[in-house]
Motif scaffolding. Sequence first.
Motif, PDB file in Angstrom:
ATOM      1  N   ASN A 211       5.933  26.377  54.967  1.00 45.62           N
ATOM      2  CA  ASN A 211       4.768  25.688  54.422  1.00 45.62           C
ATOM      3  C   ASN A 211       3.597  26.666  54.373  1.00 45.62           C
ATOM      4  OD1 ASN A 211       2.727  24.009  53.630  1.00 45.62           O
ATOM      5  ND2 ASN A 211       2.736  22.740  55.469  1.00 45.62           N
ATOM      6  N   TRP A 213       0.457  26.651  53.490  1.00 43.01           N
ATOM      7  CA  TRP A 213      -0.796  25.958  53.210  1.00 43.01           C
ATOM      8  C   TRP A 213      -1.983  26.919  53.250  1.00 43.01           C
ATOM      9  CZ3 TRP A 213      -4.791  26.029  56.657  1.00 43.01           C
ATOM     10  CH2 TRP A 213      -4.486  26.407  57.973  1.00 43.01           C
ATOM     11  N   ARG A 278       8.178  26.199  46.738  1.00 43.96           N
ATOM     12  CA  ARG A 278       8.226  24.912  47.435  1.00 43.96           C
ATOM     13  C   ARG A 278       9.273  24.002  46.813  1.00 43.96           C
ATOM     14  NH1 ARG A 278       3.209  22.073  45.967  1.00 43.96           N
ATOM     15  NH2 ARG A 278       4.478  21.643  44.142  1.00 43.96           N
TER      16      ARG A 278
END
Length: 283
Positions: A211, A213, A278
């Motif tokens: 992830n 982010w 992703r």
Amino acid sequence: MKPPVPSKRHTPAVLAAKRLNRGAAMLATSVLLDSAVEHYRGAFHNPAMLAPIATSLAALAGSLHGHGDDKQQRHAKREAIFALTAATGLAGTGFHIYNAMKKPGGLSWQNLFYSGPVGAPAAILLSGLFGLLGERVRDADPGTTPKICGLNAGRVASLVTSIGLLGTSGEAGLLHFRGAFQNPAMLLPVTMPPAAAAMMANAACGDGRKNRWFSRLWLRMTAMLGIAGVGFHIYGVSRAMGGWRNWRQNAVDGPPIPAPPSFTGLALAGLAALALLRDHPED
């Protein structure tokens, strides 16, 4: 070419292609305006100086067309436009290096500072590359991982973004060094984009299921840096003798107003690459 595939507006491959189109369009717009100003300053003494204007305009049109295309299928004419755009950028880089080297002193700091910017044509090369990547991603079979030369398209796009960010930051660093970094904000284009480049290199080689982010956040900040840079360059023009009252000279000889959005275009392409990873994390 494969038979037409019905429109699937929310297919991950189509969404990723549209995101890459946005990045390509921003880069093409930056090159279109910047090369028009810089080559106008050079009085278009070489007819080849019209080429980046024509090809960047075509790349912009192709990118906007692709952004509005919901088909999961490549478009042959767009692909040809992007290939021509990339070739023009590659040739332009060679021309700028040659022009710097043929001057007295050869490839010296003086010539790098005041000749045609060596890294500028690379932006149109990147616009073409991202457009081509978008077409290849769009052409992937539904339900499969988009591939470029057998590699995960998200990893390829991440690597291209990383290299582009480093090159664009290097060009900004050269010109800001010429300006003696007189404004502390001039340090931002040589610090934020290289950090983003490192994150994109990690995405190209690291765990596709991670992830990322913080990388997405940093890319969004880099995109805003490109927009803020336009404001800083407008301010820089205003500080020249005569300010905007003497815009005919200062807008040409001052800091290039259309150049900073190249960072925005690269950041948008980077976000597209991360979205590809992703949605299709497997190699």
